[in-house]
Design an enzyme around this catalytic site. Structure first.
Site, short mmCIF file in Angstrom:
data_model
loop_
_atom_site.label_atom_id
_atom_site.label_comp_id
_atom_site.label_asym_id
_atom_site.label_seq_id
_atom_site.Cartn_x
_atom_site.Cartn_y
_atom_site.Cartn_z
N SER A 210 0.87 -1.08 -0.07
CA SER A 210 0.37 0.06 0.05
C SER A 210 0.90 1.27 -0.45
O SER A 210 2.11 0.95 -0.68
CB SER A 210 -0.79 0.09 1.19
OG SER A 210 -1.89 0.60 0.88
N ASN A 211 0.42 2.37 0.46
CA ASN A 211 0.86 3.61 0.20
C ASN A 211 0.92 4.85 1.66
O ASN A 211 -0.09 4.36 2.25
CB ASN A 211 0.64 4.40 -1.26
CG ASN A 211 -0.51 4.88 -1.65
OD1 ASN A 211 -1.37 5.42 -0.26
ND2 ASN A 211 -0.49 3.92 -2.79
N ARG A 212 1.39 6.16 1.81
CA ARG A 212 1.15 6.47 2.80
C ARG A 212 -0.68 7.49 2.54
O ARG A 212 -0.47 8.13 3.40
CB ARG A 212 2.19 7.34 3.08
CG ARG A 212 3.52 6.76 3.60
CD ARG A 212 4.81 7.68 3.86
NE ARG A 212 4.36 9.10 4.18
CZ ARG A 212 4.65 10.68 3.31
NH1 ARG A 212 5.36 9.99 2.48
NH2 ARG A 212 4.06 10.76 3.77
N ALA A 277 -4.26 6.82 -4.28
CA ALA A 277 -3.19 6.67 -4.96
C ALA A 277 -3.37 5.56 -5.14
O ALA A 277 -3.23 4.55 -4.46
CB ALA A 277 -2.07 7.63 -3.32
#
Ligand code: PMT
Length: 407
Positions: A210-212, A277
């Site tokens: 995943s991402n921030r 995102a």
């Protein structure tokens, strides 16, 4: 102040020493022609009696949701429907917390849940409380949902401390109210799809890539579009945020689920905004069971479909907006992305910075459009960035009504 003439307002007052200043605010509002119903919390009554508010407003004061002598339990819904705006002044840390959490345990908090009109909150609290992480998080949640939460003034407090926590002056509150009331309804009845947050691509049943992304930018856009009258569908990856109540919420986990939801809702939409995102890759063969062992592990990644490019290629007639999260050569990379994806507007942000972009309260973006225009916006709260992006979208749609011809 003539714009308040004949406006139905609700003034909520909660239990702070600054409650006495609400009397002055009420007088200002009624002088400006507003019809004001005052709602006192139980603790506010300890500071100022209802008689003062009843006399100045010319209306009964509301406070007890469970009063068997009144129809208060029903009245809060009717009142919320009639109101043009709700002002809570002073708003204590307790009120902010309850409103952020959606708790409805008295007349005012129940009314806040029922209200669909602009809400302005003017906090007042003791030194240090305004900076407490819990209060900061509650304020961010409320602002993300479209509530105007004013900054308290700095100065001497009742406790003797000098800090930020004083109720803003009445003219500041009235100004914020007027701004909230004059919000444009320039997207009235139009369908807008917004994506937000990260996607999660499973590695096995307990792990993922995943991402921030916190989702704040996308949620702010969804709330702003809804305030402007749009019928908003918010397609969101996992976040800790509360979706705007006025939006249709479509929660997803993976890029593939997001793709399916976006393509389904994009048809018939006037605007599609992709602030999410999206993970560029997924694991080709995610394990069915938890991967064990301490051996080296190689993940076989395969690219996800480019949802933005795909929705643009479908040429549904929607105005398509993408974001670009860049860490270097922002302008050149963003311009290339705008062209490669065949979209109408690209919102670029520098995600190498900690003060903007991923998981920040603020953003500073560059807007590039397919007609060669570019506009840099200053660093602002994401709620303000959201409205500025919508302003740009509306200006471009008005200037290029036959935009498909330029494709
Ligand atoms: O969520 P926050 O914490 O508030 O942070 C906001 C943000 C930084 C996430 C936001 O401002 C932002 O930049 N969103 C886009 C992030 C991103 O994925 O950028 P990108 O440059 O990798 O992708 C370009 C565009 O293509 C984006 O609109 C993205 O949604 C879209 N995309 C990307 C990959 C893919 N497979 N499908 C897509 O549709």
């Amino acid at each position: 102040m003539s714009t308040l003439d004949g406006r139905e307002l609700i003034l909520g007052v909660t239990g702070s020493i600054a409650a006495y200043k609400a009397v002055y605010l009420l007088r200002e509002l009624t002088r400006a022609g507003a019809r004001v119903s005052v709602c006192l919390s139980e603790h506010a009554r300890e500071f100022v009696g209802p008689l003062t508010f009843r006399t100045l407003s010319g209306r009964p004061v509301l406070s007890d949701l469970f009063d068997p002598q009144s129809d208060a339990a029903v009245e809060h819904v009717a009142l919320a429907e009639r109101a043009h705006a709700v002002i809570v002044a002073p708003a204590t840390a307790n009120l902010l917390g309850k409103a952020a959490a959606g708790i409805a345990d008295d007349f005012l908090t129940t009314l806040l849940l029922a209200a669909r009109c602009p809400v302005v909150m003017a906090p007042a609290m003791d030194g240090g409380m305004w900076e407490h992480p819990a209060v900061v998080a509650n304020v961010a949640t409320l602002r993300g949902r479209g509530v105007t939460v004013l900054e308290p003034d700095a100065g001497a407090l009742a406790s003797g401390l000098s800090a930020r926590g004083r109720l803003p002056e009445a003219d500041v509150i009235v100004e914020a109210l007027l701004t909230a009331l004059t919000v444009r309804r320039d997207l009235d009845g139009q369908r807008v799809v917004v994506t937000a947050g990260p996607t999660r691509e499973p590695i096995d049943p307990v792990r993922y890539i995943s991402n921030r992304s916190s989702g704040r930018m996308g949620y702010a856009l969804a709330a702003a579009a809804a305030r402007r009258g749009a019928l908003v569908t918010l397609v969101s990856g996992p976040t800790t945020l509360m979706p705007p109540t006025a939006a249709t919420f479509v929660p997803v986990q993976t890029a593939e689920q997001m793709r399916e939801a976006v393509l389904r809702h994009a048809a018939g939409s006037a605007v599609v905004i992709k602030a999410a995102a999206v993970a560029d890759y997924r694991v080709r063969n995610a394990a069915d069971q938890k991967i064990k062992g301490k051996r080296d592990l190689t993940l076989d990644l395969t690219p996800n479909a480019d949802i933005l490019a795909e929705v643009a290629a479908r040429d549904t007639g929607a105005f398509i907006v993408g974001f670009a999260a860049e860490t270097n050569d922002v302008v050149a990379n963003a311009r290339a992305k705008l062209e490669a994806k065949g979209i109408d507007l690209l919102v670029a942000n520098d995600v190498s910075r900690r003060d903007i972009g991923f998981d920040a309260e603020e953003n500073e973006v560059l807007l590039l459009d397919r007609w060669g225009g570019s506009r840099a916006l200053p660093r602002m709260a994401k709620t303000a960035v959201a409205d500025a992006i919508l302003d740009e979208i509306q200006a471009l749609r008005a200037a290029h009504p036959v935009r498909k011809a330029v494709r």
